[in-house]
Motif scaffolding. Structure first.
Motif, PDB file in Angstrom:
ATOM      1  N   PHE A  70       0.755  -1.362   0.091  1.00  0.00           N
ATOM      2  CA  PHE A  70       0.074  -0.013   0.063  1.00  0.00           C
ATOM      3  C   PHE A  70       1.008   1.136  -0.020  1.00  0.00           C
ATOM      4  O   PHE A  70       0.301   2.055  -0.387  1.00  0.00           O
ATOM      5  N   ILE A  72      -6.745   0.061   5.221  1.00  0.00           N
ATOM      6  CA  ILE A  72      -5.931   1.021   5.192  1.00  0.00           C
ATOM      7  C   ILE A  72      -6.043   1.867   6.403  1.00  0.00           C
ATOM      8  O   ILE A  72      -5.070   2.634   6.844  1.00  0.00           O
ATOM      9  N   PHE A  75      -0.503   3.397   4.212  1.00  0.00           N
ATOM     10  CA  PHE A  75      -0.979   4.073   2.869  1.00  0.00           C
ATOM     11  C   PHE A  75      -1.134   5.438   2.985  1.00  0.00           C
ATOM     12  O   PHE A  75      -1.772   6.147   3.972  1.00  0.00           O
TER      13      PHE A  75
END
Length: 200
Positions: free
Chosen positions: A24, A46, A53
């Motif tokens: 990510f 996330i 991320f």
């Protein structure tokens, strides 16, 4: 996200953990075409601290609202599912994300309108095209400005619900004809379906 009524609970979690083993930290954008769980169910990840991320999450305005409901519900169901499973099994399973992590991920989603020009960088932009599958769903139409005089266009259909009796919208057809490449969702391509008139 993988869903199944025939697989064991622990196997479903193993499959989804593997599916979400994504770098990510290397992603600039996550673009969601649908609020159906198989498309957006993993976005809650996330919000976890171990997921680095730092990009942007983009959906249509309506999808953003429906995705939020789906992710909250998913976190709640996973918590209870894992709790019930772990009571009678020695090999414990963990939810993919918690309710708090779900809320953190939801706060990162930005909603846009259909046919709105969304600029990703100096050379790449895209827009959501209504595709008739679910309220808020949209095909992704990407334009890459390769040079001053050359554009490359890519259409990702996502799930669509268009058949012979329900044609594509004019904007969808117009864009599709200009696309240099079309990537089509084909989840059920290997199955035969009865004609709509024969379904009772």
């Amino acid at each position: 996200m993988f869903q199944s009524q025939t697989h064991k609970v622990e196997d479903i979690y193993k499959i989804n953990y593997k599916k979400l083993n994504i770098p990510f930290e290397e992603l600039d954008y996550i673009i969601l075409t649908s609020s159906h769980y198989d498309h957006c169910g993993g976005i809650g990840i996330i919000g976890r601290e171990d997921i680095n991320f730092n990009g942007k999450v983009i959906a249509t305005e309506m999808s953003a609202e429906l995705i939020a409901l789906n992710i909250r519900d998913s976190a709640h169901l996973m918590y209870n599912e894992c709790k019930a499973y772990n009571k009678s099994h020695s090999n414990k399973i963990q939810p993919l994300y918690t309710s708090e992590e779900a809320e953190d991920s939801i706060s990162q989603i930005r909603g846009y309108g259909y046919n709105e020009h969304i600029r990703l960088n100096d050379n790449v932009s895209f827009e959501f095209l209504p595709n008739g599958h679910l309220s808020g769903d949209g095909s992704i139409y990407i334009t890459y400005q390769k040079s001053e005089y050359e554009k490359i266009r890519v259409l990702y259909t996502g799930d669509t619900n268009f058949g012979r009796k329900k044609p594509f919208t004019k904007s969808w057809i117009k864009k599709a004809y200009k696309a240099d490449c079309v990537i089509s969702e084909s989840t059920y391509a290997g199955k035969s379906h009865l004609e709509q008139d024969n379904l009772q």
